[in-house]
Design a protein around this motif. Structure first.
Motif, PDB file in Angstrom:
ATOM      1  N   UNK A  90      20.260  -3.689  18.432  1.00  0.00           N
ATOM      2  CA  UNK A  90      19.445  -3.554  19.641  1.00  0.00           C
ATOM      3  C   UNK A  90      20.010  -2.511  20.602  1.00  0.00           C
ATOM      4  N   UNK A  91      21.314  -2.611  20.890  1.00  0.00           N
ATOM      5  CA  UNK A  91      21.905  -1.740  21.915  1.00  0.00           C
ATOM      6  C   UNK A  91      21.938  -0.290  21.454  1.00  0.00           C
ATOM      7  N   UNK A  92      22.273  -0.076  20.192  1.00  0.00           N
ATOM      8  CA  UNK A  92      22.358   1.292  19.690  1.00  0.00           C
ATOM      9  C   UNK A  92      21.032   1.995  19.605  1.00  0.00           C
ATOM     10  N   UNK A  93      19.930   1.249  19.509  1.00  0.00           N
ATOM     11  CA  UNK A  93      18.603   1.865  19.384  1.00  0.00           C
ATOM     12  C   UNK A  93      17.809   1.835  20.690  1.00  0.00           C
ATOM     13  N   UNK A  94      18.453   1.456  21.811  1.00  0.00           N
ATOM     14  CA  UNK A  94      17.744   1.494  23.097  1.00  0.00           C
ATOM     15  C   UNK A  94      17.278   2.917  23.393  1.00  0.00           C
ATOM     16  N   UNK A  95      16.042   3.105  23.809  1.00  0.00           N
ATOM     17  CA  UNK A  95      15.561   4.471  24.058  1.00  0.00           C
ATOM     18  C   UNK A  95      16.341   5.198  25.144  1.00  0.00           C
ATOM     19  N   UNK A 124      28.796   2.230   7.553  1.00  0.00           N
ATOM     20  CA  UNK A 124      29.747   1.187   7.173  1.00  0.00           C
ATOM     21  C   UNK A 124      30.956   1.216   8.095  1.00  0.00           C
ATOM     22  N   UNK A 125      31.410   2.410   8.429  1.00  0.00           N
ATOM     23  CA  UNK A 125      32.549   2.528   9.336  1.00  0.00           C
ATOM     24  C   UNK A 125      32.169   2.068  10.741  1.00  0.00           C
ATOM     25  N   UNK A 126      30.988   2.455  11.211  1.00  0.00           N
ATOM     26  CA  UNK A 126      30.547   2.022  12.539  1.00  0.00           C
ATOM     27  C   UNK A 126      30.387   0.506  12.601  1.00  0.00           C
ATOM     28  N   UNK A 127      29.980  -0.094  11.504  1.00  0.00           N
ATOM     29  CA  UNK A 127      29.874  -1.559  11.469  1.00  0.00           C
ATOM     30  C   UNK A 127      31.236  -2.196  11.713  1.00  0.00           C
ATOM     31  N   UNK A 128      32.280  -1.610  11.160  1.00  0.00           N
ATOM     32  CA  UNK A 128      33.628  -2.131  11.400  1.00  0.00           C
ATOM     33  C   UNK A 128      34.071  -1.859  12.837  1.00  0.00           C
ATOM     34  N   UNK A 129      33.817  -0.663  13.332  1.00  0.00           N
ATOM     35  CA  UNK A 129      34.262  -0.298  14.673  1.00  0.00           C
ATOM     36  C   UNK A 129      33.599  -1.162  15.746  1.00  0.00           C
ATOM     37  N   UNK A 130      32.312  -1.417  15.602  1.00  0.00           N
ATOM     38  CA  UNK A 130      31.591  -2.124  16.666  1.00  0.00           C
ATOM     39  C   UNK A 130      32.108  -3.540  16.864  1.00  0.00           C
ATOM     40  N   UNK A 131      32.768  -4.099  15.865  1.00  0.00           N
ATOM     41  CA  UNK A 131      33.300  -5.456  15.986  1.00  0.00           C
ATOM     42  C   UNK A 131      34.606  -5.497  16.789  1.00  0.00           C
ATOM     43  N   UNK A 132      35.132  -4.315  17.130  1.00  0.00           N
ATOM     44  CA  UNK A 132      36.362  -4.235  17.933  1.00  0.00           C
ATOM     45  C   UNK A 132      36.083  -3.699  19.342  1.00  0.00           C
ATOM     46  N   UNK A 133      34.896  -3.228  19.584  1.00  0.00           N
ATOM     47  CA  UNK A 133      34.488  -2.739  20.914  1.00  0.00           C
ATOM     48  C   UNK A 133      32.986  -2.534  20.877  1.00  0.00           C
ATOM     49  N   UNK A 134      32.553  -1.312  20.595  1.00  0.00           N
ATOM     50  CA  UNK A 134      31.133  -1.031  20.401  1.00  0.00           C
ATOM     51  C   UNK A 134      30.978   0.314  19.716  1.00  0.00           C
ATOM     52  N   UNK A 135      29.894   0.468  18.972  1.00  0.00           N
ATOM     53  CA  UNK A 135      29.528   1.757  18.380  1.00  0.00           C
ATOM     54  C   UNK A 135      28.143   2.167  18.850  1.00  0.00           C
ATOM     55  N   UNK A 136      27.720   1.649  20.003  1.00  0.00           N
ATOM     56  CA  UNK A 136      26.354   1.892  20.478  1.00  0.00           C
ATOM     57  C   UNK A 136      26.085   3.357  20.780  1.00  0.00           C
ATOM     58  N   UNK A 137      27.113   4.123  21.177  1.00  0.00           N
ATOM     59  CA  UNK A 137      26.928   5.552  21.437  1.00  0.00           C
ATOM     60  C   UNK A 137      26.992   6.345  20.139  1.00  0.00           C
ATOM     61  N   UNK A 138      27.900   5.965  19.251  1.00  0.00           N
ATOM     62  CA  UNK A 138      28.120   6.728  18.028  1.00  0.00           C
ATOM     63  C   UNK A 138      26.950   6.658  17.066  1.00  0.00           C
ATOM     64  N   UNK A 139      26.195   5.558  17.079  1.00  0.00           N
ATOM     65  CA  UNK A 139      25.112   5.426  16.099  1.00  0.00           C
ATOM     66  C   UNK A 139      23.880   6.241  16.475  1.00  0.00           C
ATOM     67  N   UNK A 140      23.802   6.677  17.712  1.00  0.00           N
ATOM     68  CA  UNK A 140      22.569   7.298  18.187  1.00  0.00           C
ATOM     69  C   UNK A 140      22.254   8.651  17.526  1.00  0.00           C
ATOM     70  N   UNK A 141      23.229   9.520  17.266  1.00  0.00           N
ATOM     71  CA  UNK A 141      22.891  10.744  16.525  1.00  0.00           C
ATOM     72  C   UNK A 141      22.318  10.480  15.142  1.00  0.00           C
TER      73      UNK A 141
END
Length: 380
Positions: free
Chosen positions: A170-175, A124-141
């Motif tokens: 899409x971006x956060x789950x790129x292999x 839920x927090x990453x959903x908010x953060x990604x709308x201000x920049x990106x959370x593509x790295x943070x979601x991967x763990x």
């Protein structure tokens, strides 16, 4: 060009302290800024980002849910989108109301490092953060360590009202996301992401569609037949937007001359005719540019759709060579036509490649097949 690392600086720290204190009056802003600024100028980009994240850990509430609430309350409005769905910057007045931009990377890292025990709250927090920049790295763990909890959320997010959130799917789950944690399970088997990409490939936002194309290009590095089949199947009754996406997703396979992919695009046959390559000089120095002239002569009785790229076989430190393919031209050569194509190739140093002296060979690739070559001597 200003190094990216300088975008996380003392001003970034001060602004973060201001808005974190605004969001939580008990926030120890002096301690946060002292920790975040300690030796900051000597650090590279990722180390700066991690130092800010650790300063947040030391000064935000110990309760993770409360810490996330502070982060969310400190944010600026979501980044707006233009008519094509591309993000644009906030106005100065909007940006002054909260946090946005590069500091969001540090905030996401805080969530990734300290929120694996509470996936719903973290996402839920990453959903908010990604709308201000990106959370593509943070979601991967979370995808790596808690996939069963994450995939249902990503499936919902694929229909989220926010294009930023849909892109994160899409971006956060790129292999093989550049700069990001490699998701080896998805490198081995990308099946979990395919339903998400199928939903997103016709997204109204070009921002989201470009991510899908890059995701498919990632998959192509390990599963070329899967992506060739995807392109073939999804070109049926396609739209111009989907066709452009699939073309971008195919780019590595086309460069490699992958026959099933070329066939999907009607490029399976090579040139019926001749191709020649000439260079503007036999010698060149690092920092120069080299002129390439490609001449195509058709002996066919009908038009030929052609993808013309070129591969530079760079000399390596040990004297061996390694090819790097560069985009050239996309055209249709008429029956019996002769056409000349010119391009300048830069020999300026780049951060991703060291140029070594020696004999460099250039090959012309027509529909993935090497049809002509020439060589030049590179000097320091």
């Amino acid at each position: 060009m200003e190094p990216f690392k300088n975008l996380i600086n003392a001003g970034t720290v001060a602004n973060a302290g201001l808005h974190l204190q605004r969001a939580w009056t008990d926030f120890d802003r002096p301690r946060f800024e002292a920790l975040a600024n300690s030796g900051l100028d000597a650090l590279e980009l990722k180390a700066r980002m991690l130092q800010l994240a650790e300063a947040m850990r030391a000064t935000l509430p110990d309760d993770f849910n409360a810490a996330c609430s502070v982060l969310e309350a400190s944010l600026a409005p979501p980044l707006p989108l233009d008519a094509t769905g591309e993000p644009v910057g906030l106005s100065t007045a909007e940006a002054s109301t909260g946090l946005t931009g590069w500091v969001i990377w540090s905030m996401g890292e805080f969530v990734a490092r300290h929120g694996l025990h509470d996936v719903p709250r973290s996402l839920a927090c990453l959903r908010a953060l990604t709308q201000r920049s990106t959370a593509e790295f943070a979601i991967r763990p979370f995808i790596q360590q808690q996939p069963e909890a994450v995939w249902p959320v990503l499936a919902r997010w694929a229909s989220d009202p926010s294009a930023h959130v849909r892109r994160l799917v899409s971006e956060g789950s790129r292999p093989r996301l550049p700069w990001g944690l490699r998701l080896q399970a998805l490198v081995t088997d990308p099946t979990p992401t395919l339903p998400l990409l199928r939903t997103l490939q016709d997204d109204p936002s070009s921002y989201v569609r470009r991510s899908v194309a890059n995701h498919l290009n990632d998959i192509a590095k390990d599963h070329p037949a899967l992506v060739a089949g995807w392109v073939r199947d999804h070109l049926i009754e396609t739209t111009p937007e989907r066709s452009a996406l699939l073309r971008h997703a195919s780019r590595s396979l086309i460069k490699q001359g992958h026959v099933p992919t070329l066939a999907a695009w009607g490029l399976a046959s090579g040139l019926t005719g001749q191709a020649t390559l000439s260079l503007s000089a036999a010698q060149a120095a690092v920092g120069d540019s080299l002129g390439l002239r490609v001449t195509l002569r058709s002996t066919a009785r009908k038009p030929q759709p052609l993808e013309i790229d070129y591969a530079v076989h760079h000399v390596r430190a040990n004297g061996s060579t390694s090819p790097k393919v560069f985009k050239g031209w996309k055209l249709t050569l008429a029956a019996g036509e002769e056409r000349t194509l010119d391009k300048r190739h830069s020999l300026k140093p780049v951060t991703t490649r060291t140029l070594y002296p020696g004999l460099h060979r250039i090959e012309v690739l027509v529909n993935g097949l090497a049809l002509a070559d020439a060589a030049f001597d590179l000097r320091l």
